[in-house]
Scaffold this active site. Structure first.
Site, mmCIF file in Angstrom:
data_model
loop_
_atom_site.group_PDB
_atom_site.id
_atom_site.type_symbol
_atom_site.label_atom_id
_atom_site.label_comp_id
_atom_site.label_asym_id
_atom_site.label_seq_id
_atom_site.Cartn_x
_atom_site.Cartn_y
_atom_site.Cartn_z
ATOM 1 N N HIS A 7 1.685 -17.294 21.475
ATOM 2 C CA HIS A 7 1.209 -18.566 20.911
ATOM 3 C C HIS A 7 1.023 -19.603 22.000
ATOM 4 O O HIS A 7 1.546 -19.463 23.103
ATOM 5 C CB HIS A 7 2.150 -19.107 19.827
ATOM 6 C CG HIS A 7 3.549 -19.423 20.291
ATOM 7 N ND1 HIS A 7 4.566 -18.516 20.241
ATOM 8 C CD2 HIS A 7 4.096 -20.540 20.805
ATOM 9 C CE1 HIS A 7 5.681 -19.059 20.703
ATOM 10 N NE2 HIS A 7 5.422 -20.302 21.066
ATOM 11 N N HIS A 79 3.472 -25.692 25.823
ATOM 12 C CA HIS A 79 3.783 -24.434 26.518
ATOM 13 C C HIS A 79 2.906 -23.303 25.996
ATOM 14 O O HIS A 79 2.279 -23.427 24.942
ATOM 15 C CB HIS A 79 5.269 -24.061 26.391
ATOM 16 C CG HIS A 79 5.755 -23.759 25.001
ATOM 17 N ND1 HIS A 79 6.302 -24.705 24.174
ATOM 18 C CD2 HIS A 79 5.782 -22.604 24.293
ATOM 19 C CE1 HIS A 79 6.651 -24.150 23.022
ATOM 20 N NE2 HIS A 79 6.340 -22.869 23.067
ATOM 21 N N GLU A 130 7.022 -19.815 27.928
ATOM 22 C CA GLU A 130 8.044 -19.200 27.089
ATOM 23 C C GLU A 130 7.820 -17.700 27.137
ATOM 24 O O GLU A 130 6.685 -17.231 26.996
ATOM 25 C CB GLU A 130 7.905 -19.720 25.653
ATOM 26 C CG GLU A 130 8.901 -19.117 24.668
ATOM 27 C CD GLU A 130 8.725 -19.663 23.242
ATOM 28 O OE1 GLU A 130 7.662 -20.248 22.944
ATOM 29 O OE2 GLU A 130 9.655 -19.496 22.440
HETATM 30 CO CO CO Z 1 7.006 -21.526 21.584
#
Ligand code: CO
Length: 134
Positions: A7, A79, A130
């Site tokens: 994502h 992120h 991440e």
């Molecule tokens: Co995230």
């Protein structure tokens, strides 16, 4: 080592307005807002055919994204999340090469119930990364 883009997360000042932009203007499938008090965020998930977008808004008094929103009052990309098969092996390889993991270096359970780590943006082209074990 990294796999799919899981994502992209975008911090927004107004979740309803942002969800409406994605649902109505961009024509995406948008979830209802979901409070994640253990992460200090409210999130809206947007399912795209090949990845997801997460709209994030601070929740509670010491949200980890409160300062980010203060610095980016109109909203901004926060992120990107890449999938890895073995998060401990990934962490050990990266830290051995000098990359910095944010926090104490131990994975936490992320918004999707999987172990995650965050990598310092100064070590990755100015982007907070991440890693999610999938
Ligand atoms: Co995230």
């Amino acid at each position: 080592m990294i796999g799919r883009l899981n994502h992209v997360a975008i911090v927004v000042p107004d979740l309803d307005q942002a969800a409406s932009i994605y649902a109505e203007l961009l024509g995406a499938d948008v979830s209802a807002p979901l409070d994640l008090p253990e992460h200090g965020v409210t999130t809206v998930f947007i399912e795209l055919p090949n990845t997801k977008i997460e709209l994030l808004h601070p929740l509670g008094d010491d949200s980890p994204i409160a300062t980010f929103l203060e610095r980016n009052p109109g909203g901004a990309m926060h992120h990107v999340c890449y999938e890895v098969g073995d998060i401990m092996a990934a962490r050990d390889k990266l830290t051995a090469a000098g990359a910095r993991v944010i926090g104490d270096g131990e994975p936490i359970i992320g918004a999707h119930g999987n172990p995650v780590l965050f990598l310092h943006p100064k070590d990755f082209c100015g982007t907070l990364i991440e890693l999610e074990q999938v």
